[in-house]
Enzyme design. Structure first.
Site, PDB file in Angstrom:
ATOM      1  N   TYR A 142       0.863  -1.188   0.000  1.00  0.00           N
ATOM      2  CA  TYR A 142       0.000   0.000   0.000  1.00  0.00           C
ATOM      3  C   TYR A 142       0.891   1.226   0.000  1.00  0.00           C
ATOM      4  O   TYR A 142       1.863   1.305   0.757  1.00  0.00           O
ATOM      5  CB  TYR A 142      -0.881  -0.002   1.256  1.00  0.00           C
ATOM      6  CG  TYR A 142      -1.728   1.248   1.428  1.00  0.00           C
ATOM      7  CD1 TYR A 142      -2.783   1.527   0.550  1.00  0.00           C
ATOM      8  CD2 TYR A 142      -1.482   2.155   2.462  1.00  0.00           C
ATOM      9  CE1 TYR A 142      -3.562   2.660   0.717  1.00  0.00           C
ATOM     10  CE2 TYR A 142      -2.264   3.295   2.628  1.00  0.00           C
ATOM     11  CZ  TYR A 142      -3.302   3.550   1.752  1.00  0.00           C
ATOM     12  OH  TYR A 142      -4.076   4.680   1.913  1.00  0.00           O
ATOM     13  N   ASP A 237       9.268   2.909  -0.403  1.00  0.00           N
ATOM     14  CA  ASP A 237       8.220   3.507   0.425  1.00  0.00           C
ATOM     15  C   ASP A 237       8.448   3.031   1.855  1.00  0.00           C
ATOM     16  O   ASP A 237       8.032   1.928   2.227  1.00  0.00           O
ATOM     17  CB  ASP A 237       6.837   3.101  -0.089  1.00  0.00           C
ATOM     18  CG  ASP A 237       5.721   3.707   0.766  1.00  0.00           C
ATOM     19  OD1 ASP A 237       6.035   4.350   1.794  1.00  0.00           O
ATOM     20  OD2 ASP A 237       4.541   3.531   0.401  1.00  0.00           O
ATOM     21  N   LYS A 265       4.561   8.575   9.090  1.00  0.00           N
ATOM     22  CA  LYS A 265       4.305   7.920  10.378  1.00  0.00           C
ATOM     23  C   LYS A 265       5.307   8.345  11.465  1.00  0.00           C
ATOM     24  O   LYS A 265       5.122   9.398  12.060  1.00  0.00           O
ATOM     25  CB  LYS A 265       4.201   6.412  10.168  1.00  0.00           C
ATOM     26  CG  LYS A 265       2.980   6.102   9.267  1.00  0.00           C
ATOM     27  CD  LYS A 265       2.593   4.645   9.177  1.00  0.00           C
ATOM     28  CE  LYS A 265       1.231   4.497   8.519  1.00  0.00           C
ATOM     29  NZ  LYS A 265       1.222   4.090   7.128  1.00  0.00           N
TER      30      LYS A 265
HETATM   31  C1  LIG Z   1       0.514   4.564   5.863  1.00  0.00           C
HETATM   32  C2  LIG Z   1       1.236   4.353   4.593  1.00  0.00           C
HETATM   33  C3  LIG Z   1       1.116   5.252   3.524  1.00  0.00           C
HETATM   34  C4  LIG Z   1       0.140   6.391   3.523  1.00  0.00           C
HETATM   35  O1  LIG Z   1       0.409   7.299   4.528  1.00  0.00           O
HETATM   36  P1  LIG Z   1      -0.786   8.285   5.011  1.00  0.00           P
HETATM   37  O2  LIG Z   1      -0.093   9.203   5.958  1.00  0.00           O
HETATM   38  O3  LIG Z   1      -1.809   7.408   5.633  1.00  0.00           O
HETATM   39  O4  LIG Z   1      -1.287   8.978   3.803  1.00  0.00           O
HETATM   40  C5  LIG Z   1       1.923   5.053   2.418  1.00  0.00           C
HETATM   41  N1  LIG Z   1       2.772   4.031   2.354  1.00  0.00           N
HETATM   42  C6  LIG Z   1       2.904   3.136   3.358  1.00  0.00           C
HETATM   43  C7  LIG Z   1       3.884   2.027   3.234  1.00  0.00           C
HETATM   44  C8  LIG Z   1       2.119   3.266   4.497  1.00  0.00           C
HETATM   45  O5  LIG Z   1       2.219   2.350   5.463  1.00  0.00           O
END
Ligand SMILES: *Cc1c(COP(=O)(O)O)cnc(C)c1O
Length: 427
Positions: A142, A237, A265
């Site tokens: 994701y 990511d 995060k």
């Molecule tokens: C949480 C997450 C996102 C999106 O971040 P948001 O702050 O919720 O928009 C993108 N990539 C990864 C791997 C994530 O865990």
């Protein structure tokens, strides 16, 4: 009716599904979402004053435990100086310097407000810098909810993707090739066929959005090699795994230098800060220097940056990550022992402060294997644990998170609860 139930009913009148982000709605486990009133250290309390040991930690940010006094103090002080200026601040420089120091592949960085913004912008930058359209992503990873990333594999082998969300035109996803995680051969084939048209590969180097799945060394190293050979940009990511699995992120564990990295995060310490950065030569394509547009009214917000910067300082304490990893490993070892003791097809795995629990015999290494785990057992386990005051992610496809405040006694309480819960669901 409990206060949680009352709040949930009320919330659904003015908010679609009663929540501001879908996983919070408990749809995949059923039941009433808990409305949280307060959090401290490894715990939080719901609207009925029930205490839980928290294993989602705001989905990663609460690595120091909730409401760390130094973070709170920094936020309080920053707020007294004004909430937002729409002009640059020194704290943003400090934050950028800290990120570049801790993640050496990042020579330059831009701050944004969410992980979605970070990955969406990194993607646009990669396309702008390479003047190519096609991208590769992996099933089960994701990357936030930008249009061209809400894609699942097409029907044929190496066909371009189909949208996973309505409202995303197929035209927007026809440039996204979706491959299997940890499948080196498929990746080789994709580059053989489309290599010189591929702008970038985006990957979670430790996947945490299809439960926890670790990439194999071979998978990430072939990805690096193929991107270099074909002039494609490798985007890690690390919104979830960055500063979560190790101080230098997953890239420091695998010893790979991506071209771009997305962070989020943990770097906001609970407030909205995310970032993307990498090679200065690529970052120079961004406005105002280059032609790739990206902007944000609240990017680098002073209150949010105060929380992020203080968090980044505190996680550099000696032994911070060895302690965090040790606590997480104790939890996972305890759970794996229970599986043996009770002879249940159940297992757990961890890396740094992230863990996964799986209702199957062996730790999965692919999306397909995760999908084959026993979803019904997970659901029942989740609810038993919740009842016993242990708050796990309300989905079998999410990772779990431990904080530095999860002490031995907190872990022990959790394992004892798991014994009770597993016995009950195994009857
Ligand atoms: C949480 C997450 C996102 C999106 O971040 P948001 O702050 O919720 O928009 C993108 N990539 C990864 C791997 C994530 O865990």
């Amino acid at each position: 009716m409990s206060v949680n139930e009352t709040l949930f009913q009320r919330a659904q009148i003015t908010t679609p599904g009663g929540v501001n982000s879908p996983v919070r709605a408990f749809r995949s486990v059923g039941g009433t979402p808990r409305f949280i009133k307060k959090a401290l250290g490894p715990h939080f309390w719901d609207a009925d004053d029930k205490q839980y040991i928290d294993y989602i930690g705001s989905w990663g940010p609460a690595i120091l435990g909730h409401a760390h006094p130094e973070v709170i103090a920094a936020v309080q002080y920053a707020a007294t100086q004004g909430l937002s200026f729409g002009a640059p601040t020194e704290a943003e420089i400090l934050m950028a310097e800290e990120i570049c120091k801790l993640v050496p592949s990042i020579e330059q960085v831009r701050l944004v407000s969410s992980g979605t913004e970070a990955t969406m912008s990194a993607l646009r930058l990669a396309r702008g810098a390479t003047k190519r359209d096609k991208i590769i992503k992996f099933e089960g990873c994701y990357h936030g909810h930008a249009d061209s990333l809400l894609v699942k594999a097409g029907s044929g082998l190496l066909t371009f993707g189909n949208p996973t969300s309505s409202g995303v035109p197929a035209d927007f996803t026809k440039h996204t090739l979706v491959l299997n995680y940890n499948d080196c051969e498929q990746l080789e084939n994709a580059f053989e066929e489309f290599g010189d048209e591929i702008a970038c590969v985006i990957v979670e180097p430790v996947a945490g959005n299809m439960n926890l799945i670790k990439a194999t060394e071979e998978f990430l190293h072939s990805m690096r090699r193929l991107c270099t050979a074909h002039g494609s940009i490798l985007i890690f990511d690390e919104v979830m795994c960055g500063f979560r699995v190790a101080l230098g992120g997953a890239q420091s564990i695998y010893n790979i230098t991506p071209d771009l990295t997305a962070l989020g995060k943990v770097i906001g310490g609970g407030l909205p800060v995310a970032a993307f950065g990498g090679k200065a030569e690529i970052m120079a394509h961004l406005a105002p220097l280059g032609g790739v547009y990206q902007a944000g009214t609240l990017s680098g917000n002073p209150v949010a940056v105060a929380a992020g910067l203080t968090t980044l300082k505190l996680i550099q304490a000696p032994d911070f990550y060895s302690h965090l990893s040790k606590q997480t490993q104790k939890l996972v070892d305890g759970l794996n022992n229970l599986a043996k003791e009770l002879q249940i097809d159940f297992c757990a795995d961890a890396i740094g402060g992230m863990f996964g629990i799986y209702f199957c015999k062996e730790v999965p290494v692919s999306f397909d294997q995760v999908m084959r785990a026993d979803a019904d057992m997970f659901k029942r386990f989740f609810h038993e644990m919740l009842e016993l005051g242990i708050y796990l992610a309300p989905s079998a496809f999410e990772a779990g998170f431990v904080s530095a405040q999860h002490s031995d006694s907190v872990i022990e309480t959790t394992i004892n609860a798991a014994r009770v819960a597993l016995r009950k669901i195994n009857m």
